[in-house]
Design a protein around this motif. Structure first.
Motif, mmCIF file in Angstrom:
data_model
loop_
_atom_site.group_PDB
_atom_site.id
_atom_site.type_symbol
_atom_site.label_atom_id
_atom_site.label_comp_id
_atom_site.label_asym_id
_atom_site.label_seq_id
_atom_site.Cartn_x
_atom_site.Cartn_y
_atom_site.Cartn_z
ATOM 1 N N LEU A 27 4.242 3.648 6.684
ATOM 2 C CA LEU A 27 4.386 4.874 7.471
ATOM 3 C C LEU A 27 3.764 4.715 8.849
ATOM 4 N N ARG A 28 2.553 4.184 8.894
ATOM 5 C CA ARG A 28 1.843 4.042 10.176
ATOM 6 C C ARG A 28 2.544 3.065 11.114
ATOM 7 N N LEU A 29 3.069 1.991 10.557
ATOM 8 C CA LEU A 29 3.655 0.947 11.399
ATOM 9 C C LEU A 29 5.146 1.122 11.643
ATOM 10 N N GLY A 30 5.841 1.764 10.705
ATOM 11 C CA GLY A 30 7.292 1.848 10.829
ATOM 12 C C GLY A 30 7.883 3.230 10.758
ATOM 13 N N SER A 63 6.938 -7.328 4.825
ATOM 14 C CA SER A 63 5.901 -8.236 5.300
ATOM 15 C C SER A 63 6.060 -8.510 6.796
ATOM 16 N N ALA A 64 7.299 -8.657 7.246
ATOM 17 C CA ALA A 64 7.560 -8.877 8.679
ATOM 18 C C ALA A 64 7.161 -7.654 9.498
ATOM 19 N N LEU A 65 7.387 -6.452 8.974
ATOM 20 C CA LEU A 65 6.930 -5.233 9.667
ATOM 21 C C LEU A 65 5.417 -5.249 9.783
ATOM 22 N N PHE A 66 4.736 -5.550 8.691
ATOM 23 C CA PHE A 66 3.278 -5.576 8.688
ATOM 24 C C PHE A 66 2.730 -6.615 9.666
ATOM 25 N N CYS A 85 -2.846 6.465 16.713
ATOM 26 C CA CYS A 85 -3.616 5.303 16.261
ATOM 27 C C CYS A 85 -4.565 4.839 17.360
ATOM 28 N N ASN A 86 -5.769 4.566 16.961
ATOM 29 C CA ASN A 86 -6.749 3.985 17.862
ATOM 30 C C ASN A 86 -6.875 2.521 17.480
ATOM 31 N N PRO A 87 -6.591 1.582 18.430
ATOM 32 C CA PRO A 87 -6.638 0.161 18.077
ATOM 33 C C PRO A 87 -7.980 -0.296 17.509
ATOM 34 N N GLU A 88 -9.022 0.461 17.757
ATOM 35 C CA GLU A 88 -10.340 0.089 17.257
ATOM 36 C C GLU A 88 -10.625 0.699 15.887
ATOM 37 N N ALA A 89 -9.722 1.498 15.400
ATOM 38 C CA ALA A 89 -9.957 2.214 14.149
ATOM 39 C C ALA A 89 -10.062 1.258 12.963
ATOM 40 N N SER A 90 -10.952 1.592 12.047
ATOM 41 C CA SER A 90 -11.128 0.751 10.853
ATOM 42 C C SER A 90 -9.881 0.766 9.989
ATOM 43 N N GLN A 91 -9.071 1.834 10.075
ATOM 44 C CA GLN A 91 -7.836 1.885 9.312
ATOM 45 C C GLN A 91 -6.897 0.757 9.715
ATOM 46 N N LEU A 92 -6.832 0.463 10.995
ATOM 47 C CA LEU A 92 -5.959 -0.624 11.447
ATOM 48 C C LEU A 92 -6.461 -1.968 10.957
ATOM 49 N N GLU A 94 -7.996 -2.396 8.145
ATOM 50 C CA GLU A 94 -7.618 -2.418 6.737
ATOM 51 C C GLU A 94 -6.138 -2.731 6.576
ATOM 52 N N ILE A 95 -5.310 -2.200 7.476
ATOM 53 C CA ILE A 95 -3.874 -2.491 7.424
ATOM 54 C C ILE A 95 -3.631 -3.969 7.699
ATOM 55 N N ARG A 96 -4.370 -4.545 8.646
ATOM 56 C CA ARG A 96 -4.217 -5.984 8.939
ATOM 57 C C ARG A 96 -4.576 -6.829 7.716
ATOM 58 N N ILE A 97 -5.652 -6.475 7.035
ATOM 59 C CA ILE A 97 -6.063 -7.200 5.834
ATOM 60 C C ILE A 97 -5.005 -7.038 4.740
ATOM 61 N N LEU A 98 -4.515 -5.815 4.570
ATOM 62 C CA LEU A 98 -3.443 -5.565 3.603
ATOM 63 C C LEU A 98 -2.229 -6.412 3.938
ATOM 64 N N ALA A 99 -1.875 -6.474 5.218
ATOM 65 C CA ALA A 99 -0.694 -7.232 5.655
ATOM 66 C C ALA A 99 -0.817 -8.713 5.293
ATOM 67 N N VAL A 100 -1.975 -9.287 5.530
ATOM 68 C CA VAL A 100 -2.195 -10.708 5.217
ATOM 69 C C VAL A 100 -2.085 -10.934 3.711
ATOM 70 N N ASN A 101 -2.728 -10.083 2.932
ATOM 71 C CA ASN A 101 -2.706 -10.242 1.471
ATOM 72 C C ASN A 101 -1.313 -9.984 0.901
#
Length: 128
Positions: A27-30, A63-66, A85-92, A94-101
């Motif tokens: 939702l946040r990214l797409g 995965s490509a979206l993430f 979205c704030n680029p410094e937000a901890s949510q982002l 967490e999304i980056r970590i989720l994306a990698v995993n």
């Protein structure tokens, strides 16, 4: 006829453990369109049926979206939810970590099933 139950793939396990986070990230990214696509993928994975090429393709697209390889259409009627979205937000983070995993689970599942192609870390597509 008796069927042996399919063991859960890495993608099945990841989807089960992180289904809400996957939908939130989509939702946040797409936007809502990608959130619905993620929901369809998660529905497919919830049945623990064998991984098909169609399911794997859906997972690779998500995965490509993430990973930022797909940029959703911001002019669509349902743009992504990036405006607050704030680029410094901890949510982002967490999304980056989720994306990698998530990407690792997709690649591992593709390798284990011998289906589809994956994208290596250097961006080259390779048949597994």
């Amino acid at each position: 006829m008796f069927e042996t139950p399919q063991s859960a793939s890495a993608l099945h396990r990841f989807a089960k453990d992180y289904h809400q986070a996957i939908q939130y990230a989509a939702l946040r990214l797409g936007g809502p369109v990608w959130q619905r696509r993620a929901g369809c993928l998660l529905d497919d994975l919830s049945h623990r049926s064998p991984i098909t090429r169609r399911v794997l393709k859906k997972a690779q697209e998500l995965s490509a979206l993430f990973a930022g390889e797909i940029v959703p259409d911001v002019d669509s009627s349902e743009p992504p939810c990036r405006e607050d979205c704030n680029p410094e937000a901890s949510q982002l983070d967490e999304i980056r970590i989720l994306a990698v995993n998530f990407s690792e689970a997709v690649m591992l599942t593709a390798t284990q099933t011998g289906r589809g192609s994956t994208v290596s870390k250097d961006g080259a597509s390779c048949k597994t």
